[in-house]
Design a protein around this motif. Structure first.
Motif, PDB file in Angstrom:
ATOM      1  N   UNK A  50       0.713  -1.178  -0.019  1.00 46.28           N
ATOM      2  CA  UNK A  50       0.027  -0.149  -0.038  1.00 46.28           C
ATOM      3  C   UNK A  50       0.719   1.029  -0.055  1.00 46.28           C
ATOM      4  N   UNK A  51       1.874   1.053   0.785  1.00 46.01           N
ATOM      5  CA  UNK A  51       2.807   2.516   1.002  1.00 46.01           C
ATOM      6  C   UNK A  51       3.209   2.567  -0.501  1.00 46.01           C
TER       7      UNK A  51
ATOM      8  N   UNK B 243       3.865   5.758  -5.472  1.00 47.30           N
ATOM      9  CA  UNK B 243       3.788   5.761  -7.295  1.00 47.30           C
ATOM     10  C   UNK B 243       2.544   6.805  -7.198  1.00 47.30           C
ATOM     11  N   UNK B 244       1.417   6.837  -6.715  1.00 50.78           N
ATOM     12  CA  UNK B 244       0.509   7.993  -7.059  1.00 50.78           C
ATOM     13  C   UNK B 244       0.946   9.378  -6.769  1.00 50.78           C
ATOM     14  N   UNK B 245       2.045   9.293  -5.558  1.00 53.89           N
ATOM     15  CA  UNK B 245       2.296  10.700  -5.599  1.00 53.89           C
ATOM     16  C   UNK B 245       3.496  11.172  -6.447  1.00 53.89           C
TER      17      UNK B 245
ATOM     18  N   UNK C 223      -2.257   5.858 -19.261  1.00 53.98           N
ATOM     19  CA  UNK C 223      -2.110   4.422 -19.528  1.00 53.98           C
ATOM     20  C   UNK C 223      -0.854   3.865 -18.605  1.00 53.98           C
ATOM     21  N   UNK C 224       0.250   4.891 -18.433  1.00 53.23           N
ATOM     22  CA  UNK C 224       1.146   4.204 -17.252  1.00 53.23           C
ATOM     23  C   UNK C 224       0.585   4.286 -15.930  1.00 53.23           C
ATOM     24  N   UNK C 225      -0.320   5.654 -15.694  1.00 58.54           N
ATOM     25  CA  UNK C 225      -1.066   5.451 -14.448  1.00 58.54           C
ATOM     26  C   UNK C 225      -1.868   3.872 -14.178  1.00 58.54           C
ATOM     27  N   UNK C 226      -2.430   3.714 -15.248  1.00 55.76           N
ATOM     28  CA  UNK C 226      -3.345   2.615 -14.959  1.00 55.76           C
ATOM     29  C   UNK C 226      -2.535   1.282 -14.869  1.00 55.76           C
ATOM     30  N   UNK C 227      -1.306   1.167 -15.566  1.00 50.30           N
ATOM     31  CA  UNK C 227      -0.674   0.114 -15.555  1.00 50.30           C
ATOM     32  C   UNK C 227       0.001   0.096 -14.071  1.00 50.30           C
ATOM     33  N   UNK C 228       0.448   1.330 -13.807  1.00 56.45           N
ATOM     34  CA  UNK C 228       1.195   1.245 -12.323  1.00 56.45           C
ATOM     35  C   UNK C 228      -0.019   0.842 -11.133  1.00 56.45           C
ATOM     36  N   UNK C 229      -1.088   1.404 -11.449  1.00 56.98           N
ATOM     37  CA  UNK C 229      -2.128   1.030 -10.094  1.00 56.98           C
ATOM     38  C   UNK C 229      -2.396  -0.396 -10.308  1.00 56.98           C
ATOM     39  N   UNK C 230      -2.443  -1.240 -11.450  1.00 57.46           N
ATOM     40  CA  UNK C 230      -2.856  -2.508 -11.809  1.00 57.46           C
ATOM     41  C   UNK C 230      -1.744  -3.270 -10.986  1.00 57.46           C
TER      42      UNK C 230
ATOM     43  N   UNK D  51      -2.209  -5.333  -7.634  1.00 53.74           N
ATOM     44  CA  UNK D  51      -2.070  -6.957  -7.306  1.00 53.74           C
ATOM     45  C   UNK D  51      -1.210  -7.256  -6.295  1.00 53.74           C
ATOM     46  N   UNK D  52       0.332  -6.539  -6.635  1.00 58.95           N
ATOM     47  CA  UNK D  52       1.340  -6.642  -5.720  1.00 58.95           C
ATOM     48  C   UNK D  52       0.949  -6.516  -4.280  1.00 58.95           C
ATOM     49  N   UNK D  53       0.274  -5.513  -3.897  1.00 57.10           N
ATOM     50  CA  UNK D  53      -0.244  -5.109  -2.579  1.00 57.10           C
ATOM     51  C   UNK D  53      -1.133  -6.386  -1.905  1.00 57.10           C
ATOM     52  N   UNK D  54      -2.112  -6.625  -2.903  1.00 58.30           N
ATOM     53  CA  UNK D  54      -2.939  -7.682  -2.461  1.00 58.30           C
ATOM     54  C   UNK D  54      -2.197  -8.899  -2.172  1.00 58.30           C
TER      55      UNK D  54
END
Lengths: 270, 184
Positions: free
Chosen positions: B47-48, B53-55, B141-148, B152-155
């Protein structure tokens, strides 16, 4: 926080499929958008060249009325926002909008600065460099092309003209087409992609849930109920009909319960 | 516990013997409680990194357009940037590979976490699009790739650590039962 088995199975599939489909749709949309814009620019460049060639003979003959007539006719076409011909000094000599004739255009304005940005004006440039986009009074996006009108041998050898052979560019043609139809096509493409993404997500989540429910969760629920019955002392009931692995667990549970009853009988015997 | 490999940690837990003495029991209980706290901290690492990444993405969106372009000499030295289509193709390949690798780790029960490299790779994609003058069109597109990828990694890291916490708590219950039995 404990998650149910179904949530554990569905969450990673949902994240993966949704995220990947969204990334692919965004990139695909951008690629299609760029291709459509390039096609429009190519089409508009060809149109600009057609206008330049159409007016060439009239310009050689210094027939201003014919040049203005061609410019007005082309400018009256649907989706053509404006057609203008500038001379070397940036004065509008011919225009589809009569009100702007003889007006001087600032060299630093958009469309002019591309060539006049440096110390020496550019004489040649690629078709994508010639293009610029702006919004008209109605809020529609307009894609404009600034095409140079080059000095050719019959221009500087003609008796009526004063151009020198060293002058490369005689003026420019500026033609702008409304992008209303392109924007409508892109909006339709966006809507279709959103719909496609939602459908893929729905099918994936529902499909995976249905398969897991049918082949795993329902049999597990029946096995759990059976195990609870055995624990409550109802050891005489038969295990439910399940798929191979779970049925083995059910039979083993029954055997364990039976042997447990036998052993407890032996222990309680004096 | 010293390695990053999840497999090694799981094996270590299953091999833990139940101590015979009350002091040993208390020591083992304290160690298990410490491991639970460590797993709780690790469960939130994903999560961190997602927040980080969002920052970074927010900063990229706000400030990248204001960054000065490379000077002509630097551009000449670096050569032509890759085309936006090539970068987009690489982004699809990268996203696909990253998701497959995380799903593979989930399947094999490997608790290794690779959040930091992913943040790095995604920032490089932002940089490449910026140099190719295509960041505005491809930022989402990069933002969506990063969030995905980072979701998944966080989960994965969260569920893996929750599983270890559950096992450690069961171990503590076994230790408590052992202590009560010894007393009785």
């Amino acid at each position: 926080m404990e998650m149910s088995l179904s949530a554990r199975a569905i969450v990673p599939v949902t994240i993966t499929v949704t995220g990947f489909v969204v990334v692919c749709c965004l990139l695909l949309y951008q690629a299609i958008k760029q291709d459509m814009i390039q096609d429009t620019v190519r089409h508009e460049t060809a149109l600009a060249q057609t206008v330049v060639r159409s007016t060439r003979y009239a310009m050689l003959k210094s027939d201003r009325a014919t040049v203005q007539n061609i410019v007005t006719t082309v400018g009256s076409q649907q989706d053509v926002e404006q057609v203008r011909i500038f001379n070397k000094r940036g004065v509008i000599m011919f225009s589809s909008r009569p009100g702007e004739l003889n007006r001087q255009v600032d060299r630093n304005s958009e469309g002019c600065i591309i060539c006049h940005g440096g110390a020496t004006p550019l004489a040649t440039m690629g078709s994508m460099q010639q293009a610029r986009r702006y919004q008209n009074d109605r809020g529609e996006t307009v894609l404009a092309i600034t095409a140079p009108i080059y000095n050719e041998s019959d221009c500087f050898t003609a008796t009526c003209h004063l151009h020198s052979a060293s002058q490369k560019v005689l003026g420019t043609l500026d033609i702008g087409l409304s992008q209303k139809n392109l924007q409508a096509s892109l909006a339709a493409l966006r809507s279709r992609m959103v719909l496609f993404s939602v459908m893929v997500l729905f099918l994936t989540v529902v499909g995976v849930s249905a398969l897991l429910r049918r082949s795993l969760f329902q049999p597990l629920q029946r096995l759990t109920s059976y195990a609870l019955e055995l624990a409550a002392g109802q050891g005489d009931s038969e295990p439910p009909e399940l798929n191979d692995e779970l049925e083995i667990i059910g039979r083993t549970l029954k055997e364990l319960a039976e042997s447990s009853v036998k052993n407890s009988g032996k222990i309680s015997r004096p | 516990m010293k390695t990053r490999s999840g497999k090694a940690m799981t094996k270590l837990f299953h091999d833990l013997p139940l101590p015979e003495t009350p002091e040993g029991n208390e020591q083992a209980r304290r160690e298990a409680a410490a491991r639970v706290r460590a797993y709780q901290r690790r469960a939130l690492r994903g999560v961190w990194y997602l927040v980080a990444f969002l920052g970074v993405s927010l900063a990229v969106q706000q400030w990248f357009s204001h960054l000065p372009d490379f000077p002509p000499s630097a551009r000449q030295l670096l050569g032509l940037p890759p085309s936006p289509k090539m970068i987009s193709g690489l982004l699809i390949v990268y996203s696909f590979s990253a998701l497959i690798l995380i799903l593979g780790r989930m399947t094999t029960g490997n608790g290794a976490f690779s959040g930091l490299p992913h943040v790095g790779y995604l920032v490089v994609f932002y940089l490449f699009y910026h140099v190719a003058h295509a960041l505005d069109d491809n930022f989402h597109a990069v933002l969506a790739a990063g969030i995905t990828i980072l979701s998944l990694e966080s989960y994965h890291v969260w569920t893996w650590n929750q599983e270890r916490i559950r096992q450690e708590k069961q171990h503590i219950i076994r230790l408590d039962r052992m202590r009560e039995w010894k007393k009785g």
